[in-house]
Design a protein around this motif. Structure first.
Motif, PDB file in Angstrom:
ATOM      1  N   TYR A 168     -11.778  -4.318   5.699  1.00 50.09           N
ATOM      2  CA  TYR A 168     -10.499  -4.477   4.998  1.00 50.09           C
ATOM      3  C   TYR A 168     -10.517  -3.709   3.676  1.00 50.09           C
ATOM      4  CZ  TYR A 168      -6.462  -6.547   2.723  1.00 50.09           C
ATOM      5  OH  TYR A 168      -5.261  -6.725   2.076  1.00 50.09           O
ATOM      6  N   PHE A 169     -11.568  -3.882   2.894  1.00 49.80           N
ATOM      7  CA  PHE A 169     -11.599  -3.246   1.582  1.00 49.80           C
ATOM      8  C   PHE A 169     -11.878  -1.747   1.659  1.00 49.80           C
ATOM      9  CE2 PHE A 169     -11.987  -7.712   0.280  1.00 49.80           C
ATOM     10  CZ  PHE A 169     -10.869  -7.740  -0.558  1.00 49.80           C
ATOM     11  N   LEU A 170     -12.614  -1.299   2.663  1.00 56.19           N
ATOM     12  CA  LEU A 170     -12.782   0.148   2.841  1.00 56.19           C
ATOM     13  C   LEU A 170     -11.454   0.802   3.215  1.00 56.19           C
ATOM     14  CD1 LEU A 170     -16.230   0.538   4.643  1.00 56.19           C
ATOM     15  CD2 LEU A 170     -15.655   1.099   2.266  1.00 56.19           C
ATOM     16  N   GLY A 214       0.404 -10.404  -5.499  1.00 52.78           N
ATOM     17  CA  GLY A 214       1.704 -10.638  -4.872  1.00 52.78           C
ATOM     18  C   GLY A 214       2.720  -9.543  -5.060  1.00 52.78           C
ATOM     19  N   GLN A 215       2.310  -8.374  -5.527  1.00 53.14           N
ATOM     20  CA  GLN A 215       3.252  -7.291  -5.795  1.00 53.14           C
ATOM     21  C   GLN A 215       3.597  -6.476  -4.555  1.00 53.14           C
ATOM     22  OE1 GLN A 215       1.518  -4.965  -8.897  1.00 53.14           O
ATOM     23  NE2 GLN A 215       1.302  -6.703 -10.260  1.00 53.14           N
ATOM     24  N   GLY A 216       2.815  -6.600  -3.493  1.00 49.51           N
ATOM     25  CA  GLY A 216       3.035  -5.768  -2.317  1.00 49.51           C
ATOM     26  C   GLY A 216       2.310  -4.447  -2.486  1.00 49.51           C
ATOM     27  N   ALA A 217       2.227  -3.664  -1.433  1.00 45.75           N
ATOM     28  CA  ALA A 217       1.516  -2.376  -1.484  1.00 45.75           C
ATOM     29  C   ALA A 217       2.246  -1.422  -2.430  1.00 45.75           C
ATOM     30  CB  ALA A 217       1.420  -1.776  -0.092  1.00 45.75           C
ATOM     31  N   ARG A 218       1.486  -0.682  -3.171  1.00 45.17           N
ATOM     32  CA  ARG A 218       2.054   0.306  -4.108  1.00 45.17           C
ATOM     33  C   ARG A 218       1.680   1.688  -3.658  1.00 45.17           C
ATOM     34  NH1 ARG A 218       5.441  -2.818  -5.486  1.00 45.17           N
ATOM     35  NH2 ARG A 218       5.091  -4.387  -7.008  1.00 45.17           N
ATOM     36  N   MET A 221       1.886   8.875 -15.036  1.00 40.15           N
ATOM     37  CA  MET A 221       0.452   8.967 -15.258  1.00 40.15           C
ATOM     38  C   MET A 221      -0.207   7.599 -15.141  1.00 40.15           C
ATOM     39  SD  MET A 221      -1.820  11.128 -15.773  1.00 40.15           S
ATOM     40  CE  MET A 221      -3.204  11.703 -16.618  1.00 40.15           C
ATOM     41  N   ARG A 222       0.430   6.597 -15.652  1.00 40.48           N
ATOM     42  CA  ARG A 222      -0.121   5.245 -15.590  1.00 40.48           C
ATOM     43  C   ARG A 222      -0.341   4.812 -14.145  1.00 40.48           C
ATOM     44  NH1 ARG A 222      -1.134   0.516 -17.926  1.00 40.48           N
ATOM     45  NH2 ARG A 222      -0.131  -1.372 -17.200  1.00 40.48           N
ATOM     46  N   TYR A 223       0.573   5.177 -13.260  1.00 41.22           N
ATOM     47  CA  TYR A 223       0.455   4.821 -11.849  1.00 41.22           C
ATOM     48  C   TYR A 223      -0.845   5.346 -11.255  1.00 41.22           C
ATOM     49  CZ  TYR A 223       1.345   4.709  -6.873  1.00 41.22           C
ATOM     50  OH  TYR A 223       1.230   4.506  -5.534  1.00 41.22           O
ATOM     51  N   ASN A 224      -1.213   6.600 -11.562  1.00 43.85           N
ATOM     52  CA  ASN A 224      -2.442   7.182 -11.036  1.00 43.85           C
ATOM     53  C   ASN A 224      -3.674   6.450 -11.531  1.00 43.85           C
ATOM     54  OD1 ASN A 224      -1.078   9.106  -9.580  1.00 43.85           O
ATOM     55  ND2 ASN A 224      -1.118  10.618 -11.224  1.00 43.85           N
ATOM     56  N   ILE A 225      -3.674   6.039 -12.790  1.00 43.13           N
ATOM     57  CA  ILE A 225      -4.807   5.304 -13.344  1.00 43.13           C
ATOM     58  C   ILE A 225      -4.954   3.966 -12.630  1.00 43.13           C
ATOM     59  CG2 ILE A 225      -5.702   4.149 -15.407  1.00 43.13           C
ATOM     60  CD1 ILE A 225      -4.405   6.444 -17.034  1.00 43.13           C
ATOM     61  N   ILE A 226      -3.869   3.265 -12.432  1.00 41.71           N
ATOM     62  CA  ILE A 226      -3.912   1.981 -11.728  1.00 41.71           C
ATOM     63  C   ILE A 226      -4.416   2.184 -10.305  1.00 41.71           C
ATOM     64  CG2 ILE A 226      -2.494   0.096 -10.791  1.00 41.71           C
ATOM     65  CD1 ILE A 226      -0.739   0.422 -13.331  1.00 41.71           C
ATOM     66  N   THR A 227      -3.935   3.212  -9.642  1.00 42.99           N
ATOM     67  CA  THR A 227      -4.349   3.482  -8.274  1.00 42.99           C
ATOM     68  C   THR A 227      -5.843   3.783  -8.205  1.00 42.99           C
ATOM     69  OG1 THR A 227      -2.162   4.323  -7.752  1.00 42.99           O
ATOM     70  CG2 THR A 227      -3.921   4.932  -6.261  1.00 42.99           C
ATOM     71  N   ARG A 262      -8.618   1.553  -6.340  1.00 46.19           N
ATOM     72  CA  ARG A 262      -9.461   2.164  -5.312  1.00 46.19           C
ATOM     73  C   ARG A 262     -10.938   1.915  -5.617  1.00 46.19           C
ATOM     74  NH1 ARG A 262      -7.216   7.299  -4.691  1.00 46.19           N
ATOM     75  NH2 ARG A 262      -5.937   6.349  -3.101  1.00 46.19           N
ATOM     76  N   LEU A 263     -11.335   2.080  -6.858  1.00 45.20           N
ATOM     77  CA  LEU A 263     -12.716   1.832  -7.263  1.00 45.20           C
ATOM     78  C   LEU A 263     -13.074   0.362  -7.060  1.00 45.20           C
ATOM     79  CD1 LEU A 263     -15.332   2.897  -8.476  1.00 45.20           C
ATOM     80  CD2 LEU A 263     -14.371   2.430 -10.748  1.00 45.20           C
ATOM     81  N   LEU A 264     -12.150  -0.520  -7.368  1.00 46.21           N
ATOM     82  CA  LEU A 264     -12.382  -1.955  -7.159  1.00 46.21           C
ATOM     83  C   LEU A 264     -12.587  -2.253  -5.671  1.00 46.21           C
ATOM     84  CD1 LEU A 264     -12.548  -4.842  -8.230  1.00 46.21           C
ATOM     85  CD2 LEU A 264     -10.048  -4.945  -8.081  1.00 46.21           C
TER      86      LEU A 264
END
Length: 136
Positions: A53-55, A132-136, A1-7, A11-13
């Motif tokens: 890039y951000f879109l 620096g975490q790479g794509a998630r 569940m935490r992963y979805n919140i971060i995603t 995305r909103l950012l």
């Protein structure tokens, strides 16, 4: 569940940064007299690449470097498409939305501006958002 919140938050950012970039680009375009001439020549194209890039970041989870390469390729394709001169696309390019999205004339210097904007967006993403975490 935490992963979805971060995603969702990420995305909103990304969407927020893209919207701010659009606003900044329009402000610069409207208030040209406030900025040096050389800035006015290149800022719009660099900001276009940042916005793209951000879109794209908001809709895909691709690796950061792959996103940057995709954005640069898209921006270059749009720039090179300006060499294609037929009536229907020229009519679109003469409208404000058409000019903002498709541009109006090919310039080699725009390719440099796109590269700078893409690199800037990549490093903002890498250093401040992705950390620096790479794509998630």
């Amino acid at each position: 569940m935490r992963y979805n919140i971060i995603t969702r938050n990420k995305r909103l950012l990304y969407i927020t940064i893209a919207a701010i970039t659009i606003g900044t680009g329009l402000f610069i375009r409207i208030k040209k007299h406030l900025f040096p001439g050389v800035f006015n020549l290149y800022a719009g194209d660099a900001l276009y690449a940042v916005m793209m890039y951000f879109l794209v970041s908001a809709i895909t989870k691709k690796h950061l470097l792959l996103k940057a390469i995709i954005i640069l390729a898209v921006c270059y394709a749009i720039e090179f498409s300006q060499l294609y001169k037929v009536a229907w696309i020229e009519t679109i390019r003469q409208t404000l939305p058409g000019k903002l999205v498709l541009g109006s004339g090919f310039l080699y210097t725009d390719l440099v501006s796109y590269a700078i904007g893409t690199a800037f967006a990549f490093f903002v993403d890498y250093l401040l958002i992705d950390k620096g975490q790479g794509a998630r």
